[in-house]
Scaffold this active site. Structure first.
Site, mmCIF file in Angstrom:
data_model
loop_
_atom_site.group_PDB
_atom_site.id
_atom_site.type_symbol
_atom_site.label_atom_id
_atom_site.label_comp_id
_atom_site.label_asym_id
_atom_site.label_seq_id
_atom_site.Cartn_x
_atom_site.Cartn_y
_atom_site.Cartn_z
ATOM 1 C CG ASP A 124 30.800 55.816 -7.127
ATOM 2 O OD1 ASP A 124 30.422 55.367 -6.031
ATOM 3 O OD2 ASP A 124 31.608 56.754 -7.245
ATOM 4 C CG HIS A 132 35.699 53.379 -3.572
ATOM 5 N ND1 HIS A 132 34.745 53.013 -2.654
ATOM 6 C CD2 HIS A 132 36.897 53.157 -2.971
ATOM 7 C CE1 HIS A 132 35.318 52.601 -1.542
ATOM 8 N NE2 HIS A 132 36.632 52.672 -1.704
ATOM 9 C CG ASP A 165 22.647 45.725 1.599
ATOM 10 O OD1 ASP A 165 22.984 46.662 2.326
ATOM 11 O OD2 ASP A 165 23.460 44.893 1.140
ATOM 12 C CG ASN A 181 33.138 49.865 -3.286
ATOM 13 O OD1 ASN A 181 32.987 50.338 -4.406
ATOM 14 N ND2 ASN A 181 32.306 50.103 -2.293
ATOM 15 C CD GLU A 215 26.499 48.627 1.156
ATOM 16 O OE1 GLU A 215 26.984 47.692 1.810
ATOM 17 O OE2 GLU A 215 26.874 49.808 1.275
#
Length: 324
Positions: free
Chosen positions: A218, A214, A201, A209, A244
């Site tokens: 990404d 965002h 993770d 973010n 994630e």
């Protein structure tokens, strides 16, 4: 004193008749496809040349996968070097061979496999292949032979990729991973082989973010996926578990070495750097490792639950680490 709301309701809720006429007028507007002239562009379609021999998997976890038979002789089996490599316990390591004798003539030959080769239900030793033939290797693996043109082959590959891959990171999606995990756990349990999962993770991903947007998030996800893909073996299965979180299915490595493998993945991510708006982003990941040899009653659920528990411990004891 009476309320004025009913009058307002009448104003903003016209009858069916009052809204039909404008729609009909719009439909016959000269700017619609009804009256607009067809553009003239008389370019002849290219002639279709079906010169690409393919095998398409018809069943199982890899249903839809396309193998191109580009060589004059292609081996079919579980062997790592087979041109048509099929992961199925009922298939021999070197199961069959498909040969091309002319531009559009192909033959399949069984290579003394344990469970045989069949065409449309008939066991064969050697037979010519024709478009539409269904070939079965062993008891489970069914594939369809066909000659395609370039566009048909490209479309078939695109459809398979879109059904099995996460569109953002190009890692396998969770549905594909779950199917593979179920099959691999059954095989490892039956044959007493090593199997493990590495669940990891991104650390502090929400902060990325929130602070950079965002799109930056990404980009970080794509970057991590690239780093992991470069660090794993061909036979490992790398998937996006959700959000994630990512997971790697590792075969043939004992528990101690899987822990070392997971540490290498973490370090590969840690060494990277992403430039975003003049800022250097340095993502890290935390991981939990679980092996089938640790489970009293091995199953996909027990394996993933154990990996998830260890991932949670890694997140709560400092992050950027592996708990195995």
């Amino acid at each position: 004193m009476p309320s004025e709301r009913p009058a307002a309701r009448e104003e903003f809720e016209p009858s069916t008749a009052s809204i039909r006429a404008p729609l009909e007028l719009d439909w016959t507007n000269e700017d619609t496809a009804v009256t607009r002239a067809t553009e003239v562009n008389a370019v002849p379609a290219e002639a279709r040349t079906r010169d690409r021999a393919t095998l398409t998997v018809m069943s199982g976890v890899n249903a839809g996968q396309v193998f191109a038979l580009e060589q004059d002789a292609c081996m079919v089996g579980r062997d790592r070097d087979a041109e048509v490599r099929i992961e199925d316990a009922g298939i021999s390591r070197i199961h069959a061979r498909i040969t091309r004798t002319t531009a559009d003539q192909y033959f399949v030959e069984d290579l003394n496999s344990t469970n045989g080769t069949f065409i449309d239900g008939r066991r064969i030793q050697r037979a010519e292949l024709r478009t539409g033939d269904h070939i079965q290797f062993g008891p489970n693996a069914a594939l369809s032979f066909s000659l395609k043109d370039a566009r048909e082959e490209a479309l078939a590959r695109q459809l398979y990729e879109s059904s099995t891959r996460d569109p953002l990171t190009a890692a396998f999606n969770r549905r594909y991973f779950n199917d593979r995990l179920a099959g691999e756990v059954a095989y490892a349990t039956r044959h007493k082989t090593h199997l493990a999962t590495v669940l990891f993770d991104l650390d502090h991903f929400k902060q990325i973010n929130d602070r950079y947007g965002h799109l930056a998030g990404d980009q970080v996800l794509r970057f991590v996926a690239v780093q992991v893909t470069k660090s794993i073996r061909t036979e490992d299965v790398f998937a996006r578990w959700g959000g994630e979180e990512f997971v790697v299915l590792v075969r043939g490595i004992d528990h101690q070495n899987v822990a070392l493998f997971a540490n290498r993945l973490c370090r590969a991510v840690e060494r990277g750097r992403i430039e975003w708006g003049g800022v250097a982003l340095r993502p890290t990941v935390s991981a939990g490792v679980a092996s089938i040899e640790e489970c009293d009653n091995p199953s996909p659920q027990t394996l993933m639950t154990l990996a998830d528990e260890r991932l949670y411990r890694a997140k709560n004891t400092g992050r950027n680490r592996v708990i195995a």
